[in-house]
Design an enzyme around this catalytic site. Structure first.
Site, mmCIF file in Angstrom:
data_model
loop_
_atom_site.group_PDB
_atom_site.id
_atom_site.type_symbol
_atom_site.label_atom_id
_atom_site.label_comp_id
_atom_site.label_asym_id
_atom_site.label_seq_id
_atom_site.Cartn_x
_atom_site.Cartn_y
_atom_site.Cartn_z
ATOM 1 N N CYS A 143 0.919 -1.302 -0.012
ATOM 2 C CA CYS A 143 -0.041 0.083 -0.018
ATOM 3 C C CYS A 143 0.816 1.222 -0.028
ATOM 4 O O CYS A 143 1.611 1.576 -0.864
ATOM 5 C CB CYS A 143 -1.022 0.064 1.132
ATOM 6 S SG CYS A 143 -2.380 1.262 1.043
ATOM 7 N N HIS A 238 -4.088 -4.547 -0.484
ATOM 8 C CA HIS A 238 -3.778 -5.247 0.961
ATOM 9 C C HIS A 238 -4.057 -6.830 0.832
ATOM 10 O O HIS A 238 -4.743 -7.325 1.638
ATOM 11 C CB HIS A 238 -4.519 -4.467 1.970
ATOM 12 C CG HIS A 238 -3.932 -3.160 2.517
ATOM 13 N ND1 HIS A 238 -3.033 -3.082 3.394
ATOM 14 C CD2 HIS A 238 -4.296 -2.034 2.289
ATOM 15 C CE1 HIS A 238 -2.612 -1.850 3.373
ATOM 16 N NE2 HIS A 238 -3.500 -1.111 3.124
ATOM 17 N N GLU A 240 -2.594 -9.036 2.348
ATOM 18 C CA GLU A 240 -2.338 -9.635 4.046
ATOM 19 C C GLU A 240 -3.627 -9.282 4.726
ATOM 20 O O GLU A 240 -3.819 -10.082 5.670
ATOM 21 C CB GLU A 240 -1.280 -8.884 4.540
ATOM 22 C CG GLU A 240 -1.356 -7.535 4.997
ATOM 23 C CD GLU A 240 -1.530 -6.490 4.009
ATOM 24 O OE1 GLU A 240 -1.532 -5.104 4.725
ATOM 25 O OE2 GLU A 240 -1.658 -6.683 2.859
#
Length: 297
Positions: A143, A238, A240
């Site tokens: 990001c 994102h 994750e």
């Protein structure tokens, strides 16, 4: 293999609940297996709560992974548990001793609206990034960190009037790529950002040999890319994130009243269509780091 975690670490129960193997540092030393030392520069708000979002995909690796949590000297960490920061995080110099890191992950940060030079810790971060490019096999910027790496490569971010928030499809552009080649032709990933990179500038950077473009989405633009020396991998999304993190951001934004609910995401019956993308990307990135480190030994 396993994550190397200190006993008493606050996410042990989450690690075990998700069937991720872990061992204490003392046992890892007795096993005499050379772990992959992955530095994690965590500058997310409420960073203690965020940690498992990275430990989960890292812990699925067949390699033995030692996560090294890194703090910045010039960052104030206003929303953090400072006792946790003091106990589990080290400086960059400490992280690089007694041996250099094998890879580095830099997280996002809620400062997309600011020019980079106005971010309080920008100078320290640039020094760290430059050192990592020489000493680590690869740096993965997520990001805002991806925007920072792109900026250092010559592409400036464009701030949006409206937040890009939701789960969006992307196309993999290089099927044989060592990290992205395992992805489906079309895959999904959460996006939570107030900025983007203009397509024309990204394409010009590729023509100049500054960047290699790895994924594109109609609504999200070029989201995954790398420097041509493959020392830096940028992901503006994102991957994750888990469902809980996405839901917590939705609730936070709803309280502020300035962001609609995430697109393409049923928050009443939440699912994780980006799970395979997350797992494959982190596993391939770790394997890429391992191969580069092995070649240099």
């Amino acid at each position: 293999m396993a994550l190397i975690l200190p006993r008493g670490y606050h996410k042990i129960s989450a690690v075990e609940r998700n069937h991720i193997s872990w061992i204490e540092p003392e046992l890892a030393k007795r096993q005499d297996i050379r772990p992959l030392r992955i530095g994690i520069l965590n500058i997310m708000p409420l960073g203690k709560q965020y940690e498992f979002n990275l430990l989960h995909p890292l812990g699925l690796s067949p390699l033995q992974i030692e996560p090294i949590w890194i703090r910045l000297n010039s960052h104030s960490y206003k929303t953090w548990d400072l006792s946790h920061l003091s106990k589990h995080y080290v400086s960059w110099e400490e992280a690089m001793s007694p041996s250099p890191l094998d890879g580095l992950i830099i997280t996002g940060a809620p400062v997309e609206h600011l020019p980079f030079e106005e971010v309080k810790y920008w100078s320290e971060l640039v020094d760290l990034i430059n050192e990592a490019r020489k000493s680590c096999a690869s740096t993965l910027g997520l990001c805002w960190a991806g925007f920072a790496l792109a900026y250092l490569a010559g592409v400036s971010k464009k701030v949006f009037q409206k937040k890009l928030f939701g789960v969006f499809p992307m196309n993999s552009l290089i099927p044989a790529h060592p990290i992205m080649g395992t992805q489906d032709d079309i895959f999904y990933c959460p996006q939570s950002r107030y900025a983007g990179l203009p397509d024309c500038e990204m394409e010009e950077a590729q023509r100049k040999g500054l960047l290699r473009l790895l994924s594109y989405g109609e609504k999200v633009g070029y989201t995954i890319f790398e420097t041509t020396d493959q020392r830096q991998l940028m992901h503006l999304g994102h991957p994750e994130y888990n469902v809980a993190r996405l839901l917590s951001e939705m609730e936070r934004d709803k309280e502020r009243g300035d962001v609609p609910p995430p697109e393409n995401f049923n928050y009443k019956k939440p699912q994780t269509p980006w799970r395979s993308h997350r797992n494959l990307m982190f596993q391939q990135w770790l394997w890429f780091c391992y191969q580069r480190v092995s070649l240099n030994n």
